[in-house]
Design a protein around this motif. Structure first.
Motif, mmCIF file in Angstrom:
data_model
loop_
_atom_site.group_PDB
_atom_site.id
_atom_site.type_symbol
_atom_site.label_atom_id
_atom_site.label_comp_id
_atom_site.label_asym_id
_atom_site.label_seq_id
_atom_site.Cartn_x
_atom_site.Cartn_y
_atom_site.Cartn_z
ATOM 1 N N ASP A 54 0.831 -1.204 0.000
ATOM 2 C CA ASP A 54 0.000 0.000 0.000
ATOM 3 C C ASP A 54 0.871 1.263 0.000
ATOM 4 O O ASP A 54 0.364 2.373 -0.044
ATOM 5 N N GLN A 55 2.173 1.044 0.070
ATOM 6 C CA GLN A 55 3.090 2.182 0.069
ATOM 7 C C GLN A 55 3.900 2.171 -1.219
ATOM 8 O O GLN A 55 4.110 1.125 -1.819
ATOM 9 N N GLN A 56 4.356 3.368 -1.597
ATOM 10 C CA GLN A 56 5.226 3.412 -2.766
ATOM 11 C C GLN A 56 6.674 3.154 -2.355
ATOM 12 O O GLN A 56 7.140 3.665 -1.344
ATOM 13 N N HIS A 57 7.354 2.326 -3.139
ATOM 14 C CA HIS A 57 8.773 2.085 -2.926
ATOM 15 C C HIS A 57 9.529 2.506 -4.169
ATOM 16 O O HIS A 57 9.332 1.926 -5.234
ATOM 17 N N ASN A 58 10.383 3.488 -4.032
ATOM 18 C CA ASN A 58 11.204 3.900 -5.171
ATOM 19 C C ASN A 58 12.448 3.030 -5.254
ATOM 20 O O ASN A 58 13.167 2.871 -4.271
ATOM 21 N N ILE A 59 12.664 2.489 -6.427
ATOM 22 C CA ILE A 59 13.784 1.573 -6.639
ATOM 23 C C ILE A 59 14.769 2.151 -7.633
ATOM 24 O O ILE A 59 14.364 2.656 -8.682
ATOM 25 N N ILE A 60 16.036 2.072 -7.323
ATOM 26 C CA ILE A 60 17.037 2.301 -8.362
ATOM 27 C C ILE A 60 17.711 0.971 -8.665
ATOM 28 O O ILE A 60 17.841 0.112 -7.789
ATOM 29 N N ILE A 61 18.099 0.828 -9.913
ATOM 30 C CA ILE A 61 18.749 -0.392 -10.354
ATOM 31 C C ILE A 61 20.194 -0.056 -10.695
ATOM 32 O O ILE A 61 20.442 0.820 -11.526
ATOM 33 N N VAL A 62 21.113 -0.709 -10.025
ATOM 34 C CA VAL A 62 22.520 -0.415 -10.270
ATOM 35 C C VAL A 62 23.111 -1.584 -11.049
ATOM 36 O O VAL A 62 23.281 -2.686 -10.529
ATOM 37 N N GLY A 63 23.406 -1.306 -12.309
ATOM 38 C CA GLY A 63 23.801 -2.349 -13.253
ATOM 39 C C GLY A 63 22.728 -2.431 -14.318
ATOM 40 O O GLY A 63 21.702 -3.058 -14.110
ATOM 41 N N ALA A 64 22.970 -1.801 -15.460
ATOM 42 C CA ALA A 64 21.934 -1.717 -16.488
ATOM 43 C C ALA A 64 22.175 -2.705 -17.624
ATOM 44 O O ALA A 64 21.859 -2.444 -18.783
ATOM 45 N N GLY A 65 22.744 -3.851 -17.277
ATOM 46 C CA GLY A 65 22.888 -4.927 -18.250
ATOM 47 C C GLY A 65 21.538 -5.581 -18.499
ATOM 48 O O GLY A 65 20.499 -5.015 -18.180
ATOM 49 N N ASN A 66 21.577 -6.758 -19.063
ATOM 50 C CA ASN A 66 20.324 -7.440 -19.381
ATOM 51 C C ASN A 66 19.428 -7.632 -18.167
ATOM 52 O O ASN A 66 18.222 -7.427 -18.232
#
Lengths: 212, 212
Positions: free
Chosen positions: A80-92
DNA sequence: TAGATTGTTAATCGATTAACAATC
DNA sequence: TAGATTGTTAATCGATTAACAATC
């Protein structure tokens, strides 16, 4: 005073959530622990025990209201909450995660994608721009980041994880093939794909032996 | 007569394997259950119990020979055998798996990549050509396929899984977000990424509540 | 030989299942 | 009200930890 809820229980909650979501889609309004137990191939007892760790969501003689239970489990899981995600490693793998539209439905929003490879700079994945790792500190300072997914080679993962923690990120979704040693206040969830593959391999060999 | 080994034990074996591999790389020749237990943050008792499910690999007064134990666990996990894998679904996730060079070191060889998207036809990932789903049956008939990784949307996964089983594939590495209902002789290993993410989310919320 | 450390048995702890009184 | 089904306590089962005799 709340007794600690075991990770065994937690591991089962998303599965309940998934089944209830399907029932909801099918227009099912109520369900008993017994019927759900048949569908999910677990015991009715386990279902009732699991749920009662969090409260009494059912009603004697009636069962559980599907929509209500679905929402309650969603809240338990923090959906019910928003979770902001960053992705470190933009490979496949990183791009695969960035493309999972379904995460967004559950409140998981990919807000950033980072890599060390200059060739990827500025490229966009589902509208999300790939930034260079050097920009990450500024990014985290200027926006809310709740979760960092580590999808880079294990050689870099440890250093990046520590950097992320320094920058105030306190939840790591770790796809790198190593165990991170981080402070206690940091939550780590590991996805070790090769461990999973080895488990499969073990079970293949076992089954082969059994059939002789 | 062999007593069944619990999946809890199996789940820990790849982790032992990983730590022993690191020790090996570091040139460590022998290790006691006690020292290993400190590194891995488990009890020495558990290590000895786990290993003794499969046989006595150590020596009183000495401990365990790292190289020997590493190899033995490798055999237990079936890593001394080659496993041919096809990946069904050549999107980002499928390509990510195809690019994991480390799998190959452990005997897992990606032999085929399949998709329904004609735009991908003929493209190569790490030398492996992407083929159309229609070609899959012929491919399986003409080459040995030990494992099929399902990296396609869940809408197609169930039908493809059944087709694979029909074609004689008896091990499925399932990344689709559903529970496959397959015959008993088929081994299934699930990787439910969104379940993993929800677990992480639960633990984030829990930690937040604790800190109040 | 003395010291170290395993393999294994026994004790404990926790998780799952069964049972049933409470109650809708 | 009678029937159904939960919530919860008790019983069982299995997994983890502790202890120690065997032995290198």
């Amino acid at each position: 005073m709340d007794k600690e809820i075991s990770q065994a229980v937690i591991r089962r909650m998303p599965r309940y959530y998934r089944y209830l979501g399907e029932l909801l889609d099918d227009g099912v309004e109520r369900i008993s622990s017994n019927e759900l137990s048949h569908r999910m191939k677990v015991t009715a007892s386990q279902i009732r025990q699991d749920l009662n760790n969090f409260g009494g969501f059912g009603q004697q003689g009636y069962g559980y209201n599907v929509k209500f239970l679905y929402d309650e489990i969603g809240k338990i899981l923090g959906l019910d909450q928003q979770h902001n995600i960053i992705i470190v490693g933009a490979g496949n793998l990183g791009q695969a995660l960035a493309n999972y539209v379904n995460f967004e439905k559950r409140g998981f929003v990919i807000t950033g994608l980072f890599d060390v490879n200059p060739a990827l700079k500025g490229r966009k994945v589902r509208g999300i721009e790939i930034r260079m790792l050097e920009e990450m500190a500024d990014f985290i300072h200027s926006t809310q980041v709740d979760i960092a997914a580590l999808t880079m080679p294990k050689e870099q993962a440890d250093a990046v994880a520590h950097q992320l923690v320094e920058l105030g990120v306190s939840a790591i979704w770790n796809f790198a093939h190593l165990d991170l040693e981080l402070p206690d206040h940091v939550v780590v969830e590991n996805v070790h794909l090769s461990d999973s593959l080895m488990q499969l391999s073990y079970n293949i060999v076992k089954k082969k032996l059994e059939s002789i």
